[in-house]
Design an enzyme around this catalytic site. Structure first.
Site, PDB file in Angstrom:
ATOM      1  N   ASP A   6      52.060  46.998  37.561  1.00  0.00           N
ATOM      2  CA  ASP A   6      51.673  45.995  36.579  1.00  0.00           C
ATOM      3  C   ASP A   6      52.513  44.762  36.889  1.00  0.00           C
ATOM      4  O   ASP A   6      53.745  44.793  36.730  1.00  0.00           O
ATOM      5  CB  ASP A   6      51.959  46.519  35.165  1.00  0.00           C
ATOM      6  CG  ASP A   6      51.537  45.555  34.067  1.00  0.00           C
ATOM      7  OD1 ASP A   6      51.367  44.349  34.353  1.00  0.00           O
ATOM      8  OD2 ASP A   6      51.388  45.995  32.909  1.00  0.00           O
ATOM      9  N   GLY A  44      45.963  42.987  42.567  1.00  0.00           N
ATOM     10  CA  GLY A  44      44.604  43.153  42.059  1.00  0.00           C
ATOM     11  C   GLY A  44      43.624  43.540  43.141  1.00  0.00           C
ATOM     12  O   GLY A  44      42.462  43.128  43.132  1.00  0.00           O
ATOM     13  N   SER A 100      42.213  46.420  43.862  1.00  0.00           N
ATOM     14  CA  SER A 100      41.465  47.662  43.681  1.00  0.00           C
ATOM     15  C   SER A 100      39.964  47.449  43.512  1.00  0.00           C
ATOM     16  O   SER A 100      39.204  48.413  43.443  1.00  0.00           O
ATOM     17  CB  SER A 100      42.008  48.435  42.472  1.00  0.00           C
ATOM     18  OG  SER A 100      41.886  47.665  41.283  1.00  0.00           O
ATOM     19  N   ARG A 101      39.523  46.191  43.436  1.00  0.00           N
ATOM     20  CA  ARG A 101      38.091  45.937  43.269  1.00  0.00           C
ATOM     21  C   ARG A 101      37.783  44.469  43.570  1.00  0.00           C
ATOM     22  O   ARG A 101      38.684  43.668  43.799  1.00  0.00           O
ATOM     23  CB  ARG A 101      37.657  46.260  41.831  1.00  0.00           C
ATOM     24  CG  ARG A 101      38.382  45.433  40.764  1.00  0.00           C
ATOM     25  CD  ARG A 101      37.869  45.779  39.377  1.00  0.00           C
ATOM     26  NE  ARG A 101      38.185  47.153  39.022  1.00  0.00           N
ATOM     27  CZ  ARG A 101      39.236  47.514  38.292  1.00  0.00           C
ATOM     28  NH1 ARG A 101      40.090  46.606  37.848  1.00  0.00           N
ATOM     29  NH2 ARG A 101      39.459  48.775  37.998  1.00  0.00           N
ATOM     30  N   GLY A 102      36.510  44.144  43.565  1.00  0.00           N
ATOM     31  CA  GLY A 102      36.077  42.755  43.648  1.00  0.00           C
ATOM     32  C   GLY A 102      36.566  42.000  44.865  1.00  0.00           C
ATOM     33  O   GLY A 102      36.571  42.499  45.998  1.00  0.00           O
ATOM     34  N   ILE A 103      37.005  40.772  44.641  1.00  0.00           N
ATOM     35  CA  ILE A 103      37.441  39.897  45.727  1.00  0.00           C
ATOM     36  C   ILE A 103      38.665  40.466  46.431  1.00  0.00           C
ATOM     37  O   ILE A 103      38.774  40.404  47.663  1.00  0.00           O
ATOM     38  CB  ILE A 103      37.710  38.481  45.188  1.00  0.00           C
ATOM     39  CG1 ILE A 103      36.382  37.806  44.803  1.00  0.00           C
ATOM     40  CG2 ILE A 103      38.460  37.637  46.211  1.00  0.00           C
ATOM     41  CD1 ILE A 103      36.536  36.474  44.102  1.00  0.00           C
ATOM     42  N   GLY A 104      39.602  41.028  45.673  1.00  0.00           N
ATOM     43  CA  GLY A 104      40.798  41.611  46.282  1.00  0.00           C
ATOM     44  C   GLY A 104      40.457  42.717  47.256  1.00  0.00           C
ATOM     45  O   GLY A 104      40.997  42.774  48.370  1.00  0.00           O
ATOM     46  N   TYR A 146      42.622  29.712  29.418  1.00  0.00           N
ATOM     47  CA  TYR A 146      42.353  30.230  30.760  1.00  0.00           C
ATOM     48  C   TYR A 146      42.567  29.145  31.804  1.00  0.00           C
ATOM     49  O   TYR A 146      43.192  29.378  32.851  1.00  0.00           O
ATOM     50  CB  TYR A 146      40.930  30.771  30.849  1.00  0.00           C
ATOM     51  CG  TYR A 146      40.545  31.263  32.220  1.00  0.00           C
ATOM     52  CD1 TYR A 146      41.156  32.384  32.779  1.00  0.00           C
ATOM     53  CD2 TYR A 146      39.556  30.610  32.969  1.00  0.00           C
ATOM     54  CE1 TYR A 146      40.814  32.834  34.044  1.00  0.00           C
ATOM     55  CE2 TYR A 146      39.204  31.059  34.225  1.00  0.00           C
ATOM     56  CZ  TYR A 146      39.830  32.172  34.766  1.00  0.00           C
ATOM     57  OH  TYR A 146      39.488  32.615  36.018  1.00  0.00           O
ATOM     58  N   LYS A 197      45.124  29.183  35.141  1.00  0.00           N
ATOM     59  CA  LYS A 197      44.670  29.087  36.527  1.00  0.00           C
ATOM     60  C   LYS A 197      45.237  27.845  37.211  1.00  0.00           C
ATOM     61  O   LYS A 197      45.606  27.891  38.394  1.00  0.00           O
ATOM     62  CB  LYS A 197      43.141  29.078  36.593  1.00  0.00           C
ATOM     63  CG  LYS A 197      42.483  30.352  36.105  1.00  0.00           C
ATOM     64  CD  LYS A 197      42.944  31.593  36.870  1.00  0.00           C
ATOM     65  CE  LYS A 197      42.449  31.657  38.285  1.00  0.00           C
ATOM     66  NZ  LYS A 197      42.761  32.940  38.962  1.00  0.00           N
TER      67      LYS A 197
END
Length: 272
Positions: free
Chosen positions: A69, A12, A14-18, A163, A167
């Site tokens: 994926d 993951g 490709s954006r955000g925290i990653g 959810y 987690k």
């Protein structure tokens, strides 16, 4: 410990925290494997594996963008093998990919339930399973999972049980790996933010622009991740870390620079 020449596999990314973690570790000379699905930019979310790979190279690291994926075993196996062949191994695994839906039992479509468990639980397990043989060979291996401390108070369970379960499963697996692979000198920890973080998920799914203004930037999580994975040996393992705690241990106590809007009050993150 310097990350020069170390290889980091980020799901993951490709954006955000990653993405933020990828750029932080790249600045220290790491090889970054951006393993995610996004090859075409979604205007609502931004970023692709290729755009982040370009940023990684500019930041000082070497990049490998791999479309994967993490629900698909054959794709994960191929991505891990490709990463190991390209860079000669894998030293650090960042389990960042996650699916979210904050809904109650009756409001949660079973397909969404399956998605969260397929990505968050099965995907995290699968990626880790495939990386372990390479992590065993590393001189300073780390697993870092973006998931919260396990807290069985009903206020974290009742509003969005599907959810929450997914987690917490990520966290429990990560603690289990700390014990299971201690003999192989593989450190394993989780990391979670004290406040909401200004990502597309927070804006689009949680609270819009107003919540973004009450959030911190992704830099605080990236900085905390850096301090965890640069520790040598098993100095840090078996912990459910909060970003502030990690930074405080490094002598950083002023977090105002991480606020999107220093004049706005901060919104506590879920599970804390």
């Amino acid at each position: 410990m310097s990350l020069q020449g170390k290889t980091v596999f980020i799901t993951g990314g490709s954006r955000g925290i990653g993405r933020a973690i990828a750029l932080k570790l790249a600045a220290d000379g790491a090889n970054i494997v951006i393993a995610a699905k996004s090859v075409t930019e979604d205007p609502r979310l931004g970023g692709t594996i290729h755009s982040v790979a370009e940023e990684v190279e500019k930041a000082g690291g070497k990049a490998l963008a791999v479309q994967v994926d993490i629900r698909k075993e054959e794709q994960v196996a191929a991505a891990v093998q490709q990463a190991a062949e390209r860079f000669g191994g894998i030293d650090i695994l960042i389990n960042n990919a996650s699916a979210i839906q904050l809904s109650g039992t009756l409001e949660t479509d079973i397909r969404r339930f399956d998605l969260m468990h397929d990505v968050n639980v099965r995907g995290t397990f699968l990626v880790t399973q495939q990386c372990i043989p390479y992590l065993k060979k590393s001189s300073n291996a780390h697993i870092l999972t973006l998931s919260p401390p396990v807290n069985l108070h009903t206020k974290w369970l009742a509003p969005h049980v599907a959810y929450t379960l997914s987690k917490y499963n990520m966290s429990m697996m990560t603690l289990a790996w700390a014990a299971e692979f201690k003999k192989h000198n593989i450190a394993s920890n989780t990391l979670w933010p004290r406040t909401t973080i200004a990502t597309a998920a927070v804006k689009n799914l949680l609270g819009g622009d107003a919540m973004v203004q009450q959030s911190r930037t992704t830099d605080i999580v990236a900085d905390a991740a850096y301090y965890i994975v640069t520790k040598e040996g098993l100095h840090y393992t078996g912990n459910n870390f909060i970003d502030e705690e990690v930074l405080t241990a490094e002598g950083i106590t002023d977090f105002s620079g991480y606020a999107v809007d220093p004049s706005a009050g901060l919104f506590p993150d879920l599970f804390l």
